[in-house]
Write an enzyme that holds these catalytic residues in place. Structure first.
Site, short mmCIF file in Angstrom:
data_model
loop_
_atom_site.label_atom_id
_atom_site.label_comp_id
_atom_site.label_asym_id
_atom_site.label_seq_id
_atom_site.Cartn_x
_atom_site.Cartn_y
_atom_site.Cartn_z
N LEU A 110 -2.44 -1.92 0.56
CA LEU A 110 -2.29 -3.08 1.11
C LEU A 110 -3.51 -2.92 2.21
O LEU A 110 -3.17 -2.44 3.45
CB LEU A 110 -1.18 -3.62 1.67
CG LEU A 110 -1.09 -5.14 2.11
CD1 LEU A 110 -1.48 -6.07 0.97
CD2 LEU A 110 0.32 -5.60 2.67
N ASP A 111 -4.59 -3.82 2.18
CA ASP A 111 -5.72 -3.38 3.29
C ASP A 111 -5.19 -3.77 4.53
O ASP A 111 -4.24 -4.39 4.87
CB ASP A 111 -7.13 -4.06 2.83
CG ASP A 111 -7.00 -5.58 3.22
OD1 ASP A 111 -6.87 -5.93 4.30
OD2 ASP A 111 -6.95 -6.47 2.24
N LYS A 112 -6.00 -3.15 5.53
CA LYS A 112 -5.67 -3.13 6.93
C LYS A 112 -5.36 -4.36 7.41
O LYS A 112 -4.67 -4.55 8.51
CB LYS A 112 -6.87 -2.22 7.72
CG LYS A 112 -6.36 -2.00 9.19
CD LYS A 112 -7.58 -1.38 9.90
CE LYS A 112 -7.29 -1.03 11.42
NZ LYS A 112 -8.54 -0.24 12.04
#
Length: 240
Positions: A110-112
């Site tokens: 899950l991207d930053k």
């Protein structure tokens, strides 16, 4: 390889599976570490295809990989800013952020800049099964964008958007208000939703993942985690 070890190697647990079940990393990552010569069995450098028998000591980068009897499966509400990696060189890596007493790692990414549901485990085998079956698992997100959503935007998002030298698979999308929508994907391209929106002239201002397969984020607060229930785990395993 000596003759005695060759006979022993007919039984036992495959080396990559042993490392995955120890919670050190996924089986795919274990294959890489073995290929790089970073794994030993009783002091001998391991190779792909080796098997481990009871009593043998496996070390990865000098650290012993011990198979745990208790598997851990948790759901985390990942806050924005936390990075989905176990790499200790990343100061905001999710493993240190959670600080679980067992060595766990994220299932998927899950991207930053995004927040929401992230599954974590010390069971490397389940990660391997999810990777093998990639492309059919639903993930549900609620997304806010920087301007009013049009019917044309919804149609194009649902039908597929050209990004990363491909066209995204058809998906389900529901408008929730003038600048927020819910989207259900069965695909996991890098920063997929953000790239899809950008390709259509929109910018994502907030993104939360609310569901992975049968696991719901529910009322879990940002930064908090909980163990999966037996029913959730059974439902998850049934899809793999």
């Amino acid at each position: 390889m000596n003759e005695q070890f060759d006979r022993q190697n007919e039984a036992g647990v495959r080396l990559n599976k042993w490392i995955a079940e120890s919670g050190f990393c996924s089986r795919r990552e274990a294959d890489r570490l073995i290929s790089e010569g970073k794994v030993t069995i009783d002091g001998r450098t391991g190779v792909l295809g080796d098997k481990v028998l009871p009593g043998m000591k496996v070390r990865v980068d000098g650290r012993e990989a011990v198979v745990k009897t208790k598997k851990v499966y948790i759901a985390l509400n990942k806050p924005a800013g936390v990075v989905c990696t176990a790499d200790p060189r990343e100061p905001m890596n999710v493993v240190d952020y959670v600080g679980h007493p067992e060595r766990i790692f994220p299932i998927g990414r899950l991207d930053k800049d995004s927040e929401g549901l992230l599954l974590m485990t010390n069971d490397g085998e389940i990660v391997n099964r999810i990777l093998r079956a990639a492309g059919g698992h639903e993930k549900e997100y609620v997304v806010t964008v920087n301007k009013v959503i049009t019917d044309d935007f919804l149609r194009q998002m649902a039908e597929g958007v050209p990004i990363l030298d491909t066209v995204t698979l058809p998906c389900r999308i529901i408008k929730e208000d003038k600048q927020r929508f819910r989207i259900i994907l069965v695909q996991g391209l890098n920063r997929q939703i953000r790239r899809m929106c950008e390709a259509l002239g929109y910018r994502v201002t907030h993104l939360t993942r609310e569901r992975v397969m049968n696991i719901q984020l529910g009322h879990l607060k940002p930064g908090h985690w909980r163990n999966l229930t037996p029913a959730e785990l059974d439902g998850l395993m049934a899809q793999l």
